[in-house]
Enzyme design. Structure first.
Site, mmCIF file in Angstrom:
data_model
loop_
_atom_site.group_PDB
_atom_site.id
_atom_site.type_symbol
_atom_site.label_atom_id
_atom_site.label_comp_id
_atom_site.label_asym_id
_atom_site.label_seq_id
_atom_site.Cartn_x
_atom_site.Cartn_y
_atom_site.Cartn_z
ATOM 1 N N ASN A 161 0.740 -1.255 0.086
ATOM 2 C CA ASN A 161 -0.077 -0.074 -0.017
ATOM 3 C C ASN A 161 0.769 1.333 -0.225
ATOM 4 O O ASN A 161 0.382 2.342 0.645
ATOM 5 C CB ASN A 161 -0.897 -0.016 1.110
ATOM 6 C CG ASN A 161 -2.006 -1.122 1.147
ATOM 7 O OD1 ASN A 161 -2.820 -1.259 0.123
ATOM 8 N ND2 ASN A 161 -1.690 -2.159 2.057
ATOM 9 N N LYS A 187 1.159 -11.710 -3.208
ATOM 10 C CA LYS A 187 2.202 -10.756 -3.959
ATOM 11 C C LYS A 187 3.547 -10.881 -3.176
ATOM 12 O O LYS A 187 4.737 -10.794 -3.544
ATOM 13 C CB LYS A 187 1.589 -9.313 -3.927
ATOM 14 C CG LYS A 187 2.613 -8.233 -4.656
ATOM 15 C CD LYS A 187 2.307 -6.984 -4.394
ATOM 16 C CE LYS A 187 3.376 -6.102 -4.779
ATOM 17 N NZ LYS A 187 3.225 -4.659 -4.349
ATOM 18 N N HIS A 206 -1.155 -2.568 -10.854
ATOM 19 C CA HIS A 206 -0.893 -2.397 -12.360
ATOM 20 C C HIS A 206 -0.940 -3.705 -13.126
ATOM 21 O O HIS A 206 -1.861 -3.677 -14.086
ATOM 22 C CB HIS A 206 0.695 -1.898 -12.477
ATOM 23 C CG HIS A 206 0.813 -0.786 -11.704
ATOM 24 N ND1 HIS A 206 0.152 0.667 -12.291
ATOM 25 C CD2 HIS A 206 1.755 -0.318 -10.836
ATOM 26 C CE1 HIS A 206 0.565 1.574 -11.672
ATOM 27 N NE2 HIS A 206 1.445 1.178 -10.712
#
Length: 224
Positions: A47, A135, A155
């Site tokens: 974040n 991730k 993205h």
């Protein structure tokens, strides 16, 4: 039918990667830290931007001699050092817990053993640590350990939905598995980097420059 569809998607991924490489040139990969440091750094990137995470990480590594010393630190010592990465009240306990979990399970702050495991098992081991999502696990695996994994950030998630590699309603978490099933292991890191670069420069969230996009011909977003 499912295998045929997957094979078709795999060819499409290869074509997309080739197009992006022709447009942008080879990706410049960031050299990963050793695995424990990479894990801490990647938690800091959650974040926030890599730039802010780097500032916080540099403060941590300047203040603590090594990761073992960081492990012994109190959360109240860690929080002010990582303020620039944001959410320090969440990330400090997350970092502390991750290090404690690894030390408790392995007897030392070591993740190199994951190289001896099948990729899926290595990923599951990392993801079993509270606060380590798909991730974060994928970044540690591919950048530090050389284990095939495809990190999906905002993205990659946005771009792959727009160009139809994954369906619009697929979550970022599920996208990891779907994309890893159709991108060749040897291409995963390059694919990740190229898609990120494309998402930052052309396929932006609010104002995509579709008229300049090398993928526009096959993009469901560009075609309306």
């Amino acid at each position: 039918m499912e295998n045929t569809k997957r094979a078709s998607k795999a060819r499409e991924c290869k074509s997309i990667l080739s197009t992006l490489q022709e447009s942008y040139g080879p990706a410049n990969w960031r050299k990963g830290y050793e695995p424990i440091s990479e894990l801490v750094f990647t938690i800091l990137t959650q974040n926030t931007s890599d730039k802010n995470a780097e500032k916080a990480f540099n403060k941590l590594t300047s203040h603590f001699a090594d990761m073992d010393q960081l492990l012994e630190a109190d959360i109240t010592q860690i929080q002010p050092l990582i303020a620039e990465a944001g959410l320090s009240n969440i990330k400090a306990p997350r970092i502390k817990n991750a290090l404690e979990t690894i030390k408790a399970r392995r007897g030392a702050l070591d993740l190199w053993f994951l190289q001896a495991l099948p990729p899926k098992q290595a990923k599951e081991w990392l993801r079993s640590i509270d606060g380590v999502g798909p991730k974060t696990a994928a970044v540690v695996l591919c950048l530090s350990l050389g284990i095939p994994a495809l990190p999906v950030d905002t993205h990659v998630h946005r771009v792959t939905k727009r160009i139809g590699l994954i369906e619009p309603k697929v979550s970022a978490e599920r996208a990891h598995d779907e994309l890893e099933a159709i991108v060749k292991p040897a291409d995963m890191l390059e694919f990740h980097m190229q898609i990120i670069r494309h998402g930052r420069t052309i396929c932006q969230s609010r104002s995509p420059r579709c008229q300049e996009c090398p993928l526009a011909r096959d993009c469901r977003y560009a075609m309306g």
